[in-house]
Design an enzyme around this catalytic site. Sequence first.
Site, short mmCIF file in Angstrom:
data_model
loop_
_atom_site.label_atom_id
_atom_site.label_comp_id
_atom_site.label_asym_id
_atom_site.label_seq_id
_atom_site.Cartn_x
_atom_site.Cartn_y
_atom_site.Cartn_z
N ALA A 81 0.84 -1.20 0.00
CA ALA A 81 0.00 0.00 0.00
C ALA A 81 0.87 1.24 0.00
CB ALA A 81 -0.93 0.00 1.21
N ASP A 82 0.27 2.34 -0.43
CA ASP A 82 0.95 3.63 -0.36
C ASP A 82 -0.07 4.70 -0.02
OD1 ASP A 82 3.62 5.04 -0.94
OD2 ASP A 82 2.17 6.27 -2.01
N THR A 83 0.28 5.57 0.92
CA THR A 83 -0.63 6.62 1.37
C THR A 83 -0.06 7.99 1.00
OG1 THR A 83 -1.42 5.27 3.21
CG2 THR A 83 -1.78 7.64 3.38
#
Length: 199
Positions: free
Chosen positions: A69-71
């Site tokens: 994931a990447d935020t």
Amino acid sequence: MTPLYLASGSPRRRELLTQIGVPFSVVTAPIDESPLPDEAVTEYALRLARAKAAAGFARLSGPGVVLAADTVVVAKGQMLGKPRDQAHALAMLADLSDGQHQVLTAVAVTDGQRCLDVCVATDVHFRAIGHDEALRYWATGEPLDKAGGYAIQGLGAVFVKSLTGSYSTVVGLPLFETAQLLAQFSIACWQQHEVSAPR
């Protein structure tokens, strides 16, 4: 069942996966996170999530499913990464103060044959933050490794007036969408919480 690997060093993502009862192992997947010229925020987050998942899968010695994931935090049309230093953190908090910003988390899941992904956006509304208060928050150490310079699940929660969307997206892993992706790879939730029915 095929083992699941989380390609992330984030303790928040580990906690969120554990919360929904999904067993996993952690695999490191360092990648270049530099944005491409004129890259849209959603595409940037999705590209990084896919790249992390692929890098994590490349580390496996056998079959497995890798989740990454990447935020990204966006305020006033600008992406806010992790603060470089105190001045940068204070500038970020000033940008977020008394206004609305958006947090996007992209999730990618791969088994080496296919890669499925999703990007979820949540709007967060902050109350006003004074300079002295921002300094005190910086002194706690919490902003240092957080996108946007705050943690909604930590001390930074006091800044949040409201949000529209998914709380877990802001923490770093949208659980509703993540569960749906994992189901497509036959990985079920609640595995660590299932008990036998009474006879």
